[in-house]
Design a protein around this motif. Structure first.
Motif, mmCIF file in Angstrom:
data_model
loop_
_atom_site.group_PDB
_atom_site.id
_atom_site.type_symbol
_atom_site.label_atom_id
_atom_site.label_comp_id
_atom_site.label_asym_id
_atom_site.label_seq_id
_atom_site.Cartn_x
_atom_site.Cartn_y
_atom_site.Cartn_z
ATOM 1 N N HIS A 55 8.177 10.527 -0.245
ATOM 2 C CA HIS A 55 7.000 11.175 -0.841
ATOM 3 C C HIS A 55 5.705 10.732 -0.175
ATOM 4 C CE1 HIS A 55 9.887 12.268 -3.924
ATOM 5 N NE2 HIS A 55 10.144 10.994 -4.129
ATOM 6 N N HIS A 93 9.913 0.860 0.110
ATOM 7 C CA HIS A 93 9.523 -0.364 -0.597
ATOM 8 C C HIS A 93 9.791 -1.591 0.278
ATOM 9 C CE1 HIS A 93 10.661 2.363 -4.010
ATOM 10 N NE2 HIS A 93 9.591 1.830 -4.560
ATOM 11 N N ARG A 148 5.399 0.905 2.430
ATOM 12 C CA ARG A 148 4.277 1.318 1.582
ATOM 13 C C ARG A 148 3.354 0.131 1.304
ATOM 14 N NH1 ARG A 148 6.853 3.404 -3.773
ATOM 15 N NH2 ARG A 148 8.083 4.463 -2.201
ATOM 16 N N CYS A 205 -0.839 6.617 -10.031
ATOM 17 C CA CYS A 205 0.141 6.933 -8.987
ATOM 18 C C CYS A 205 1.117 5.771 -8.840
ATOM 19 C CB CYS A 205 -0.554 7.242 -7.655
ATOM 20 S SG CYS A 205 -1.151 5.785 -6.763
ATOM 21 N N GLU A 206 2.155 5.999 -8.058
ATOM 22 C CA GLU A 206 3.197 4.982 -7.912
ATOM 23 C C GLU A 206 2.643 3.693 -7.295
ATOM 24 O OE1 GLU A 206 6.703 6.956 -6.386
ATOM 25 O OE2 GLU A 206 7.636 5.011 -5.929
ATOM 26 N N ARG A 221 0.590 1.902 -9.953
ATOM 27 C CA ARG A 221 1.436 1.296 -10.980
ATOM 28 C C ARG A 221 2.134 0.049 -10.455
ATOM 29 N NH1 ARG A 221 5.321 5.141 -12.262
ATOM 30 N NH2 ARG A 221 4.355 6.751 -10.975
ATOM 31 N N ALA A 222 2.284 -0.024 -9.130
ATOM 32 C CA ALA A 222 2.857 -1.238 -8.539
ATOM 33 C C ALA A 222 1.789 -2.325 -8.373
ATOM 34 C CB ALA A 222 3.488 -0.910 -7.189
#
Lengths: 340, 340
Positions: free
Chosen positions: A230, A235, A255, B92-93, B96-97
């Protein structure tokens, strides 16, 4: 006794060497059951790393203890043992933190040359781990893998914080990269993207648990990883090559907030500080503290939960070590096992 | 309204600027109660970083909400708020991380110039955090510190995995380094070594919880850290400068397996891959996700458990911003607070 010695790039000979003896009371001497050729042995073989004269080769080994020094307490003659490439006391503060390859008393086992019939291992208590008994012959390749390539791939997967729910990318399809795939799978990763353009290695990656194969490399490889995640990146990324291109491919495939575990021995690598800063990734790696993982890895192998020995696709008698080096160099073999 | 604009290196002017308005329904406009000058503002001031024409300055701010867009739900007009230098959606991801500075929708708040009377803050819900009420005047400096320097020092301490039992070294005695000391102390570090050769900064470091001061830098500084840590290096090192020397000082001061948290914006930094590989350290840093820590930091400040506002040793009216830049540049002030 016989042992492999590198005289110059491309020139490996098996010849008579002195029989190793106990020097320190913490030493062991083992009869090598199997040794192998490492990707890192190819750096001097290819003339990229300088040799200091004729050099005994090999730092991956399993075997049967012949003799131990007077201070060795945890292993004894007759034990089948797996060791790691740096001898460590396993008691210093650094070892206790799990970084045995940086032990304050570390010694390179490879200096004694493990591609040989007999090998002196310093700091035997802190370096060698005995298996529960004498292994079946078909377990030996896997135990040998634990000695370096599995332990290194495992460390990379741990350093990259692979685990449940994680998407992992693996840069490098040598034995370490492939076993990084196996490690990520064992550690519960959700998705494992192996970056490889060789059919045989792709096949092994899939057997070890890869869910996706990406053939592109460099920026195209990064773009593909982004596309599969996406636009975010993986990770966790395992780097198992050690070149500028592979390191940047790994960092750029990760990321922000993700983790790069890098175990390819860095050659002519220079990381641009500003790009690294703004990438927001975690970077951890180096020479793998294999000793940390040996008890767990031996247990997994003994229970036949994993079969890392599959990376050995060529087995040769020690006498034919030179042929093994050629096969690794020309990439006709992934990993060569030598039988003394 | 009045705001600070940099025209060229050394040339900062306070002038009339357009009054900011709500552009997106997720925006807020705040009346700035206090802003400040950042170490990173000095890079263009010193001509090391290129300016693209006249540039509104400032990215650290606290203030009172004047107006919010129609989609803003968590803050309202009249709230006293603290924000961070990157606007983030916080949903967003990546957010949130915990990596809001890398939010997929991030926007640099500084582009609007926080050293001004009014400021448009995009993505207000994800960027701003309201305090429990209107703060006492003497809490404002500490809340302002949370907006960047405290949040950044805190992130560095977290990235360096400071905590109980750890020995922490801090490279850099600017506001971020000093607040890295405070953060390490709050996070329970056992020993905190501040590297500083300035008496006023040493004093503040000791007030913030430093247990040792090391005046040496470069290799001599590394040797001193080793000497203080049984030859091993610190468990955790905070890097808060951003130069080649400071990065190498940080990496070399860290024990194998230890953690470097680096937050100095890298300028002309290039990390030697081989040395990094064999160092065995963890490296993590980048632009601090201050938003992750804001609720906790505001709580600590509100309860007067910490007093990070002490880093402001010069307070000036916004109109005198140019004097503030000079003081920071000449290091006669650690950190300058500007009052619109």
């Amino acid at each position: 006794m016989r042992g492999a010695v590198m005289y110059a790039p491309g020139d490996v000979r098996v010849e008579d060497r002195d029989v190793p003896v106990i020097v320190e009371p913490t030493d062991a001497v083992i009869r090598v059951a199997a040794a192998c050729i490492c990707g890192s042995d190819l750096w001097p073989y290819r003339g990229i790393e300088q040799l200091n004269g004729a050099t005994p080769m090999g730092h991956e080994y399993v075997g049967v203890v012949e003799q131990v020094g007077s201070e060795v307490t945890t292993i004894k003659a007759g034990d089948f043992v797996v060791g790691s490439f740096f001898a460590s006391d396993n008691t210093c503060e650094i070892c206790r933190a799990g970084y045995q390859t940086h032990c304050v008393n570390r010694q390179p086992v490879g200096a004694n040359g493990a591609q040989s019939e007999l090998l002196r291992v310093p700091l035997a208590d802190g370096t060698l781990v005995a298996t529960p008994g004498q292994p079946d012959a078909n377990l030996v390749p896997s135990l040998l893998a634990a000695s370096d390539v599995l332990g290194t791939g495992w460390f990379a997967a741990v350093a990259a914080e692979t685990g449940p729910g994680k998407t992992v990318a693996v840069v490098g399809d040598g034995a370490v990269g492939l076993l990084g795939v196996l490690a990520a799978h064992q550690l519960g990763a959700e998705r494992i993207i192996a970056m490889s353009r060789h059919a045989d290695r792709q096949k092994l990656a899939l057997e070890f648990g890869a869910t996706d194969i990406v053939e592109e490399r460099g920026n195209a490889g990064v773009a593909k990883i982004k596309e599969l995640t996406h636009g975010l990146g993986a990770h966790s990324v395992i780097e198992a090559v050690g070149t500028q291109e592979s390191m940047m491919q790994a960092i750029r495939s990760t990321r922000p907030g993700g983790h790069v575990g890098y175990v390819g021995v860095a050659h002519d690598v220079s990381l641009p500080g500003k790009e690294l800063f703004f990438s927001g990734v975690h970077l951890h790696g180096g020479p793998a503290p294999v000793r940390r993982f040996l008890p767990e890895l031996i247990d997994l192998i003994w229970r036949r939960a994993i079969d890392p020995g599959k990376v050995f696709d060529l087995t040769l008698p020690l006498e034919d070590a030179a042929e093994g080096y050629r096969a690794m160099d020309q990439r006709t073999a992934i990993k060569v096992l030598l039988q003394p």
